[in-house]
Enzyme design. Sequence first.
Site, PDB file in Angstrom:
ATOM      1  N   TYR A 178      10.688   9.343   1.764  1.00  0.00           N
ATOM      2  CA  TYR A 178      10.822   8.253   0.793  1.00  0.00           C
ATOM      3  C   TYR A 178      11.603   8.630  -0.464  1.00  0.00           C
ATOM      4  O   TYR A 178      11.833   7.784  -1.321  1.00  0.00           O
ATOM      5  CB  TYR A 178       9.415   7.737   0.412  1.00  0.00           C
ATOM      6  CG  TYR A 178       8.667   7.189   1.607  1.00  0.00           C
ATOM      7  CD1 TYR A 178       9.140   6.066   2.295  1.00  0.00           C
ATOM      8  CD2 TYR A 178       7.511   7.805   2.086  1.00  0.00           C
ATOM      9  CE1 TYR A 178       8.472   5.582   3.410  1.00  0.00           C
ATOM     10  CE2 TYR A 178       6.836   7.313   3.200  1.00  0.00           C
ATOM     11  CZ  TYR A 178       7.321   6.205   3.856  1.00  0.00           C
ATOM     12  OH  TYR A 178       6.672   5.703   4.960  1.00  0.00           O
ATOM     13  N   ASN A 186       8.339  -5.108  -0.488  1.00  0.00           N
ATOM     14  CA  ASN A 186       8.147  -3.982   0.428  1.00  0.00           C
ATOM     15  C   ASN A 186       6.671  -3.997   0.820  1.00  0.00           C
ATOM     16  O   ASN A 186       5.809  -3.624   0.034  1.00  0.00           O
ATOM     17  CB  ASN A 186       8.527  -2.644  -0.203  1.00  0.00           C
ATOM     18  CG  ASN A 186       8.434  -1.499   0.811  1.00  0.00           C
ATOM     19  OD1 ASN A 186       7.769  -1.618   1.841  1.00  0.00           O
ATOM     20  ND2 ASN A 186       9.093  -0.389   0.521  1.00  0.00           N
ATOM     21  N   PRO A 192       0.788  -1.223   0.000  1.00  0.00           N
ATOM     22  CA  PRO A 192       0.000   0.000   0.000  1.00  0.00           C
ATOM     23  C   PRO A 192       0.823   1.277   0.000  1.00  0.00           C
ATOM     24  O   PRO A 192       1.843   1.370   0.697  1.00  0.00           O
ATOM     25  CB  PRO A 192      -0.789  -0.082   1.313  1.00  0.00           C
ATOM     26  CG  PRO A 192      -0.688  -1.475   1.775  1.00  0.00           C
ATOM     27  CD  PRO A 192       0.447  -2.131   1.091  1.00  0.00           C
ATOM     28  N   ASN A 193       0.369   2.212  -0.779  1.00  0.00           N
ATOM     29  CA  ASN A 193       0.932   3.575  -0.841  1.00  0.00           C
ATOM     30  C   ASN A 193       2.298   3.661  -1.523  1.00  0.00           C
ATOM     31  O   ASN A 193       2.898   4.731  -1.559  1.00  0.00           O
ATOM     32  CB  ASN A 193       1.007   4.209   0.560  1.00  0.00           C
ATOM     33  CG  ASN A 193      -0.358   4.323   1.198  1.00  0.00           C
ATOM     34  OD1 ASN A 193      -1.269   4.876   0.589  1.00  0.00           O
ATOM     35  ND2 ASN A 193      -0.533   3.759   2.384  1.00  0.00           N
ATOM     36  N   ARG A 228       6.171   1.178  13.831  1.00  0.00           N
ATOM     37  CA  ARG A 228       6.855   0.625  12.655  1.00  0.00           C
ATOM     38  C   ARG A 228       8.017  -0.296  13.025  1.00  0.00           C
ATOM     39  O   ARG A 228       8.765  -0.760  12.172  1.00  0.00           O
ATOM     40  CB  ARG A 228       7.418   1.751  11.780  1.00  0.00           C
ATOM     41  CG  ARG A 228       6.360   2.673  11.217  1.00  0.00           C
ATOM     42  CD  ARG A 228       7.000   3.734  10.326  1.00  0.00           C
ATOM     43  NE  ARG A 228       6.125   4.882  10.209  1.00  0.00           N
ATOM     44  CZ  ARG A 228       5.123   4.993   9.328  1.00  0.00           C
ATOM     45  NH1 ARG A 228       4.909   4.017   8.463  1.00  0.00           N
ATOM     46  NH2 ARG A 228       4.365   6.062   9.302  1.00  0.00           N
ATOM     47  N   ARG A 262      11.962   5.497  13.252  1.00  0.00           N
ATOM     48  CA  ARG A 262      10.678   6.191  13.123  1.00  0.00           C
ATOM     49  C   ARG A 262       9.736   5.818  14.280  1.00  0.00           C
ATOM     50  O   ARG A 262      10.190   5.353  15.320  1.00  0.00           O
ATOM     51  CB  ARG A 262      10.086   5.866  11.746  1.00  0.00           C
ATOM     52  CG  ARG A 262      11.014   6.297  10.599  1.00  0.00           C
ATOM     53  CD  ARG A 262      10.409   6.024   9.247  1.00  0.00           C
ATOM     54  NE  ARG A 262       9.183   6.784   9.042  1.00  0.00           N
ATOM     55  CZ  ARG A 262       8.298   6.509   8.069  1.00  0.00           C
ATOM     56  NH1 ARG A 262       8.528   5.513   7.231  1.00  0.00           N
ATOM     57  NH2 ARG A 262       7.218   7.238   7.941  1.00  0.00           N
ATOM     58  N   SER A 314      12.743   3.560   4.114  1.00  0.00           N
ATOM     59  CA  SER A 314      13.141   4.317   5.297  1.00  0.00           C
ATOM     60  C   SER A 314      13.671   3.372   6.371  1.00  0.00           C
ATOM     61  O   SER A 314      13.416   2.159   6.332  1.00  0.00           O
ATOM     62  CB  SER A 314      11.927   5.093   5.833  1.00  0.00           C
ATOM     63  OG  SER A 314      10.897   4.193   6.228  1.00  0.00           O
ATOM     64  N   ARG A 322       5.091  10.926  -2.668  1.00  0.00           N
ATOM     65  CA  ARG A 322       4.683  10.565  -1.302  1.00  0.00           C
ATOM     66  C   ARG A 322       5.769  10.981  -0.301  1.00  0.00           C
ATOM     67  O   ARG A 322       6.878  10.403  -0.305  1.00  0.00           O
ATOM     68  CB  ARG A 322       4.478   9.042  -1.205  1.00  0.00           C
ATOM     69  CG  ARG A 322       4.103   8.592   0.189  1.00  0.00           C
ATOM     70  CD  ARG A 322       4.132   7.082   0.343  1.00  0.00           C
ATOM     71  NE  ARG A 322       3.794   6.720   1.701  1.00  0.00           N
ATOM     72  CZ  ARG A 322       3.941   5.517   2.217  1.00  0.00           C
ATOM     73  NH1 ARG A 322       4.405   4.522   1.469  1.00  0.00           N
ATOM     74  NH2 ARG A 322       3.618   5.288   3.465  1.00  0.00           N
ATOM     75  N   ALA A 332       2.905  -0.565   5.167  1.00  0.00           N
ATOM     76  CA  ALA A 332       2.377  -0.672   6.531  1.00  0.00           C
ATOM     77  C   ALA A 332       1.863  -2.068   6.861  1.00  0.00           C
ATOM     78  O   ALA A 332       1.613  -2.376   8.032  1.00  0.00           O
ATOM     79  CB  ALA A 332       1.274   0.357   6.751  1.00  0.00           C
ATOM     80  N   HIS A 381      12.610  -1.915   3.031  1.00  0.00           N
ATOM     81  CA  HIS A 381      11.949  -0.657   3.392  1.00  0.00           C
ATOM     82  C   HIS A 381      12.858   0.484   2.960  1.00  0.00           C
ATOM     83  O   HIS A 381      14.068   0.464   3.242  1.00  0.00           O
ATOM     84  CB  HIS A 381      11.698  -0.573   4.900  1.00  0.00           C
ATOM     85  CG  HIS A 381      10.759  -1.634   5.379  1.00  0.00           C
ATOM     86  ND1 HIS A 381       9.400  -1.562   5.175  1.00  0.00           N
ATOM     87  CD2 HIS A 381      10.997  -2.815   5.990  1.00  0.00           C
ATOM     88  CE1 HIS A 381       8.833  -2.651   5.661  1.00  0.00           C
ATOM     89  NE2 HIS A 381       9.781  -3.439   6.161  1.00  0.00           N
ATOM     90  N   GLU A 401      12.858  -8.661   2.382  1.00  0.00           N
ATOM     91  CA  GLU A 401      11.999  -7.536   2.769  1.00  0.00           C
ATOM     92  C   GLU A 401      12.792  -6.239   2.631  1.00  0.00           C
ATOM     93  O   GLU A 401      13.932  -6.163   3.101  1.00  0.00           O
ATOM     94  CB  GLU A 401      11.536  -7.722   4.216  1.00  0.00           C
ATOM     95  CG  GLU A 401      10.679  -6.572   4.745  1.00  0.00           C
ATOM     96  CD  GLU A 401      10.160  -6.848   6.162  1.00  0.00           C
ATOM     97  OE1 GLU A 401      10.346  -7.972   6.673  1.00  0.00           O
ATOM     98  OE2 GLU A 401       9.588  -5.909   6.755  1.00  0.00           O
TER      99      GLU A 401
END
Length: 147
Positions: A23, A74, A10-11, A111, A107, A102, A18, A77, A100, A98
């Site tokens: 990012y 990735n 998502p996103n 997360r 953060r 960031s 974004r 969330a 990410h 996996e």
Amino acid sequence: MTTLLLLNGPNLGILGRREPEIYGTDTLADIEKAVAAEVSGVGWDVLSLQHDSEGDLVRDIHRHHCDTVGAIVNPGALMIAGWSLRDALAAYPRPWIEVHLSNVWARERFRHESVIAPLASGVVAGLGPMGYRLAAAALLELVGAER
Ligand code: DQA
């Protein structure tokens, strides 16, 4: 079988616009090109799929579990509570990594836990788009070692 599955949750389809301060400004298309360049030398191609809903990601993992050499995932969330994504990846028989963009541990606390990370061959976080290229390079090694 020479297709690498690049799966984004998502996103991540709106990368580039974004929260660029987190990012970066690369789009998903830029990332796809970089991953394709990383693996083209050994004749692999890249199947890039992005979905905002978990069920679509699960369906694509089912659909491509036989015809891909490995995957870069990735989860966005869904790392936090994507239990059906986790179970689909548990049944995926090839190595996957996996990624990410960031550094999720730098953060918010929500997360800091990934429900899929314990199943991954490895995790890359915090290196921006370079993380996808590094994951692709790692998969070349991992899959090569499996042959
Ligand atoms: C992300 C980190 C997640 O916490 C977030 O929900 C995302 C992007 C990353 O690439 O840094 O959607 O997976």
